[in-house]
Scaffold this motif. Structure first.
Motif, PDB file in Angstrom:
ATOM      1  N   GLY A 186      40.981   8.564  23.364  1.00 55.20           N
ATOM      2  CA  GLY A 186      39.554   8.298  23.549  1.00 55.20           C
ATOM      3  C   GLY A 186      38.745   8.537  22.299  1.00 55.20           C
ATOM      4  N   ASN A 187      39.353   8.306  21.168  1.00 53.61           N
ATOM      5  CA  ASN A 187      38.677   8.685  19.931  1.00 53.61           C
ATOM      6  C   ASN A 187      38.443   7.489  19.030  1.00 53.61           C
ATOM      7  OD1 ASN A 187      37.599  10.903  18.573  1.00 53.61           O
ATOM      8  ND2 ASN A 187      39.236  10.737  17.064  1.00 53.61           N
ATOM      9  N   VAL A 189      31.560  15.498  20.676  1.00 53.42           N
ATOM     10  CA  VAL A 189      30.476  14.797  21.363  1.00 53.42           C
ATOM     11  C   VAL A 189      30.276  15.381  22.753  1.00 53.42           C
ATOM     12  CG1 VAL A 189      29.736  12.592  22.301  1.00 53.42           C
ATOM     13  CG2 VAL A 189      30.829  12.680  20.066  1.00 53.42           C
ATOM     14  N   TYR A 235      43.853  18.068  22.078  1.00 53.55           N
ATOM     15  CA  TYR A 235      43.218  17.745  20.802  1.00 53.55           C
ATOM     16  C   TYR A 235      43.828  16.495  20.174  1.00 53.55           C
ATOM     17  CZ  TYR A 235      41.587  22.393  21.649  1.00 53.55           C
ATOM     18  OH  TYR A 235      41.028  23.481  22.228  1.00 53.55           O
ATOM     19  N   SER A 236      44.460  15.642  20.983  1.00 48.06           N
ATOM     20  CA  SER A 236      45.087  14.452  20.426  1.00 48.06           C
ATOM     21  C   SER A 236      44.044  13.365  20.195  1.00 48.06           C
ATOM     22  CB  SER A 236      46.178  13.942  21.361  1.00 48.06           C
ATOM     23  OG  SER A 236      45.584  13.343  22.485  1.00 48.06           O
ATOM     24  N   ALA A 284      39.558  19.677  16.098  1.00 45.85           N
ATOM     25  CA  ALA A 284      39.341  18.817  17.264  1.00 45.85           C
ATOM     26  C   ALA A 284      38.782  17.475  16.813  1.00 45.85           C
ATOM     27  CB  ALA A 284      38.376  19.490  18.221  1.00 45.85           C
ATOM     28  N   LYS A 285      39.114  16.432  17.576  1.00 46.09           N
ATOM     29  CA  LYS A 285      38.663  15.091  17.241  1.00 46.09           C
ATOM     30  C   LYS A 285      37.174  14.953  17.558  1.00 46.09           C
ATOM     31  CE  LYS A 285      42.349  13.042  15.679  1.00 46.09           C
ATOM     32  NZ  LYS A 285      43.366  14.044  15.754  1.00 46.09           N
ATOM     33  N   PRO A 286      36.480  14.035  16.852  1.00 47.21           N
ATOM     34  CA  PRO A 286      35.029  13.901  17.040  1.00 47.21           C
ATOM     35  C   PRO A 286      34.601  13.737  18.494  1.00 47.21           C
ATOM     36  CG  PRO A 286      35.729  12.602  15.178  1.00 47.21           C
ATOM     37  CD  PRO A 286      36.975  13.179  15.777  1.00 47.21           C
ATOM     38  N   VAL A 287      35.399  13.001  19.274  1.00 51.89           N
ATOM     39  CA  VAL A 287      34.961  12.727  20.646  1.00 51.89           C
ATOM     40  C   VAL A 287      34.851  14.031  21.446  1.00 51.89           C
ATOM     41  CG1 VAL A 287      37.256  12.307  21.627  1.00 51.89           C
ATOM     42  CG2 VAL A 287      35.282  11.156  22.576  1.00 51.89           C
ATOM     43  N   ILE A 288      35.668  15.006  21.095  1.00 48.26           N
ATOM     44  CA  ILE A 288      35.577  16.295  21.784  1.00 48.26           C
ATOM     45  C   ILE A 288      34.261  16.992  21.422  1.00 48.26           C
ATOM     46  CG2 ILE A 288      36.620  18.589  21.924  1.00 48.26           C
ATOM     47  CD1 ILE A 288      39.324  17.205  21.704  1.00 48.26           C
ATOM     48  N   ARG A 305      30.616  14.923  11.536  1.00 47.76           N
ATOM     49  CA  ARG A 305      31.462  13.849  12.067  1.00 47.76           C
ATOM     50  C   ARG A 305      31.391  13.645  13.571  1.00 47.76           C
ATOM     51  NH1 ARG A 305      34.072  12.861   7.551  1.00 47.76           N
ATOM     52  NH2 ARG A 305      34.197  14.600   6.153  1.00 47.76           N
ATOM     53  N   PHE A 306      30.259  13.937  14.206  1.00 52.76           N
ATOM     54  CA  PHE A 306      30.129  13.564  15.614  1.00 52.76           C
ATOM     55  C   PHE A 306      28.686  13.207  15.915  1.00 52.76           C
ATOM     56  CE2 PHE A 306      28.014  17.266  17.492  1.00 52.76           C
ATOM     57  CZ  PHE A 306      28.202  18.220  16.515  1.00 52.76           C
ATOM     58  N   SER A 307      28.487  12.451  16.992  1.00 52.71           N
ATOM     59  CA  SER A 307      27.141  12.105  17.424  1.00 52.71           C
ATOM     60  C   SER A 307      26.603  13.261  18.249  1.00 52.71           C
ATOM     61  CB  SER A 307      27.167  10.830  18.268  1.00 52.71           C
ATOM     62  OG  SER A 307      27.462   9.749  17.426  1.00 52.71           O
ATOM     63  N   MET A 319      38.025  12.909   7.420  1.00 51.72           N
ATOM     64  CA  MET A 319      38.202  14.190   8.100  1.00 51.72           C
ATOM     65  C   MET A 319      39.365  14.955   7.488  1.00 51.72           C
ATOM     66  SD  MET A 319      38.278  14.488  12.156  1.00 51.72           S
ATOM     67  CE  MET A 319      38.522  16.073  12.874  1.00 51.72           C
ATOM     68  N   SER A 356      30.897   4.954  17.186  1.00 53.29           N
ATOM     69  CA  SER A 356      29.493   5.327  17.353  1.00 53.29           C
ATOM     70  C   SER A 356      29.395   6.766  17.856  1.00 53.29           C
ATOM     71  CB  SER A 356      28.778   4.371  18.312  1.00 53.29           C
ATOM     72  OG  SER A 356      29.379   4.436  19.582  1.00 53.29           O
ATOM     73  N   LEU A 357      30.518   7.313  18.272  1.00 58.05           N
ATOM     74  CA  LEU A 357      30.512   8.704  18.727  1.00 58.05           C
ATOM     75  C   LEU A 357      30.959   9.651  17.624  1.00 58.05           C
ATOM     76  CD1 LEU A 357      32.022   8.444  22.300  1.00 58.05           C
ATOM     77  CD2 LEU A 357      29.646   8.692  21.639  1.00 58.05           C
ATOM     78  N   GLY A 358      31.984   9.241  16.905  1.00 56.50           N
ATOM     79  CA  GLY A 358      32.516  10.150  15.912  1.00 56.50           C
ATOM     80  C   GLY A 358      32.897   9.440  14.640  1.00 56.50           C
ATOM     81  N   ASN A 359      33.080  10.212  13.594  1.00 56.46           N
ATOM     82  CA  ASN A 359      33.277   9.673  12.263  1.00 56.46           C
ATOM     83  C   ASN A 359      34.530  10.292  11.675  1.00 56.46           C
ATOM     84  OD1 ASN A 359      33.017   9.007   9.552  1.00 56.46           O
ATOM     85  ND2 ASN A 359      31.442  10.548   9.195  1.00 56.46           N
TER      86      ASN A 359
END
Lengths: 274, 356
Positions: A10-11, B134, A6-7, B128-132, B60-62, A22, A15-18
């Motif tokens: 890749g974050n 996604v 959960y680090s 969990a971070k947004p990329v997860i 907070r994620f696509s 948070m 465009s994937l996450g906001n």
């Protein structure tokens, strides 16, 4: 730290996450029980020992209290656990020992949200306003838990901070540092709290604005709301304080009235620059 | 009736009546083949992009599962429509699907709340971070994809009934006496009207109601929302409910206008995301603008302009080719190129969203 699933790896692609805005508050547990426990000051964090999550202890047997009609100030060197002490009182970290009591009730087990409902108003040090919302909406959100008419409280806050009335339809993020702090304090006052907790309200504002903010804080205190405040500007803060706590490494180093601490040669030498 | 510009005097050009008619014909042809279809397609994209942008702003994620969420909502609507049709219930000139739409929305709401409960809530609790999220949503995509095809099959399904046209090309020609016809399909009219109503309701909700404001507050600053006593789980739940409504409406409108085929909804994901990003992710107004930008670009780039150009230019300059920039097979490429340009030149999008 690829071993931690959960680090932050890749974050970075927005465009994937906001990730902006948070949540970071870790014990977001709901509920918890409070029970009567008479006596003592209006709000007290008694012999608090604890730290964030499962991390090491930051506070060691630390006691912070504020009584009705008082301003209590927590000062101390960087990393002394000033903000942590305040967050502990607000329930944002795990206490391993000690109690928090508010108005004759033991609230140690309550979640921060429930403490708000019990009458604690908290102004965090950073990100303490909704930047994309107007000043008025910020105040409305402050009063979210109230179901009664909030227009009276809002008028009081506009009286206290006239500049906010002028800018009430402007996005709070467009205001200056000092005005933002006024929005932040105003937001916390909207719940009509029984006690107000301010975490470095004057951080990052100019000296003139700082004086003005202190004046406003005294005004709030005069309305009868006890104020517990963490301050970097120790000298000025102690001047207006009824009670002062000097923390060093998470422990109470000196405690006394503001005047006593200002006069104490030890305190002067170590923290106030002579 | 060919184009002719007659020179009456050496100083000024005066066009004869034929040319005026030709201009009118050109405008009608343009409206018929470009403006009206792009408007309704744009409205469908905008509704889809609004859902994506809401999830992005608040959760907070696509959400890659959005296309298949639309497919699921539309599928439930199709099934209920068939049921109603078998019972002989209809809406007269309007498609029966409109009557079935609320049931589709309810079905979609149930699905999204269940997915949130079973899948997303766990990751929220881990912070969990947004990329997860996604990648998790990609997994949800595949499951929904399979589920929809399992239930209704991978083929084209027709569920449109009622009056086909508000104005048919033939009626238009008879009324106006023009050579070009202007067809205005019932589905196009419904699409545009529904989109306007839905968008107005959504903006009213977000800006005027307590719950809507609390959603914006949560999107802005989660911790402070918590300190203000806003219940995060409730915000998340309301968001899914609204997204279910938006996705189902967008899916059904698209299905009515074109046809219902599960795979096309997965493909719609690209133009929908392009719309949301072009407008500025997280910004509802941007999602709408983005939807129309993408739709108009797609339609104008893939339209064969021969007819319109022939009406406008002088006779001897009339084109021999189709004057089509790209074959319609490449229409997905258009949104992809626009997406790339926007990400390179103005990554925050037209309406400055959360800054990509």
């Amino acid at each position: 730290m690829s071993s931690d699933p959960y680090s932050d790896r890749g974050n970075k692609d927005l465009s994937l996450g906001n990730p902006k805005g948070m949540g970071t508050a870790t014990p977001v547990k709901q509920g918890g029980k409070s029970y009567p426990s008479a006596g003592g000051p209006f709000l007290i964090g008694e012999n608090m020992t604890g730290g964030y999550g499962a991390g090491p202890d930051i506070l060691h047997d630390c006691t912070i209290a504020v009584d009705r009609g008082e301003i209590a100030v927590i000062v101390g060197p960087n990393g002394a656990g000033k903000s942590t002490g305040m967050k502990a009182v607000f329930g944002m970290l795990n206490l391993r020992e000690g109690h928090v009591k508010l108005d004759g009730e033991d609230i140690t087990q309550l979640s921060p949200q429930d403490r708000v409902a019990k009458g604690m108003g908290f102004v965090p040090q950073t990100s303490n306003i909704f930047t994309s919302m107007t000043v008025e909406e910020n105040l409305e959100m402050g009063a979210f838990i109230r179901t009664d008419d909030i227009s009276g409280t809002m008028a009081q806050i506009y009286d206290l901070f006239p500049i906010l009335k002028e800018k009430r339809l402007q996005a709070a993020g467009e205001l200056s540092g000092g005005q933002r702090q006024q929005v932040a304090v105003g937001r916390a006052l909207m719940t009509q709290p029984k006690v107000l907790m301010l975490d470095e309200p004057t951080a990052g504002v100019s000296p003139i604005v700082m004086d003005e903010l202190f004046d406003r804080i005294i005004e709030v205190a005069r309305t009868g709301i006890p104020i517990l405040m963490v301050e970097q500007n120790a000298r000025q803060a102690l001047e207006i304080a009824d009670k002062g706590y000097v923390l060093v490494q998470g422990r109470n180093a000196y405690t006394g009235t503001g005047k006593e601490l200002l006069a104490d040669p030890e305190v002067r030498k170590s923290f106030l620059g002579g | 009736m060919r184009v002719r510009a007659t020179l009456y005097s050496p100083d000024e050009l005066i066009y004869d009546k034929d040319f005026e008619l030709d201009l009118l014909n050109a405008i009608v042809a343009l409206s018929n083949f470009v403006i009206i279809p792009a408007m309704s397609y744009g409205a469908q994209l905008a509704l889809g992009a609004l859902g994506v942008t809401l999830i992005y702003g608040i959760l907070r994620f696509s959400n890659f599962a959005h296309g298949d969420t639309m497919a699921f909502g539309a599928m439930v609507t199709v099934l209920v429509t068939w049921l109603f049709q078998s019972w002989g219930i209809s809406l007269g000139p309007l498609p029966t699907a409109l009557l079935a739409l609320p049931f589709g929305i309810l079905g979609c709401m149930a699905l999204l709340l269940a997915t949130d409960r079973v899948v997303y809530r766990f990751y929220r609790a881990q912070k969990a971070k947004p990329v997860i999220f996604v990648i998790v949503s990609l997994g949800v995509t595949f499951i929904l994809n399979g589920l929809v095809r399992f239930i209704i099959g991978p083929d084209d399904q027709r569920f449109l009934d009622g009056e086909r046209f508000i104005i048919s090309a033939r009626t238009f020609k008879e009324i106006t006496g023009l050579r070009e016809g202007l067809a205005f399909k019932t589905t196009q009219g419904i699409t545009i009207l529904t989109a306007v109503i839905v968008v107005a309701l959504l903006f009213w909700f977000l800006n005027r109601t307590r719950t809507g404001k609390s959603m914006r507050a949560y999107s802005d600053n989660e911790d402070l929302a918590l300190l203000s006593g806003i219940n995060p789980e409730r915000v998340v739940r309301v968001t899914w409910l609204i997204v279910a409504g938006l996705a189902t409406i967008a899916g059904v409108l698209y299905g009515l206008d074109k046809s219902f085929k599960p795979f096309t909804y997965f493909q719609l994901l690209l133009p929908i995301f392009a719309s949301a990003i072009v407008g500025g992710l997280g910004n509802p107004l941007g999602a709408i603008a983005g939807g129309f930008v993408i739709a108009f670009s797609e339609v104008t780039v893939t339209y064969a302009w021969k007819k319109v150009v022939t009406y406008v230019v002088p006779e001897d300059m009339a084109p021999d080719t189709l004057v089509q920039l790209l074959s319609t097979d490449y229409k997905l490429a258009v949104s992809f190129v626009i997406l790339l340009i926007v990400l390179l030149v103005k990554p925050t999008g037209l309406f400055a969203g959360k800054a990509v």
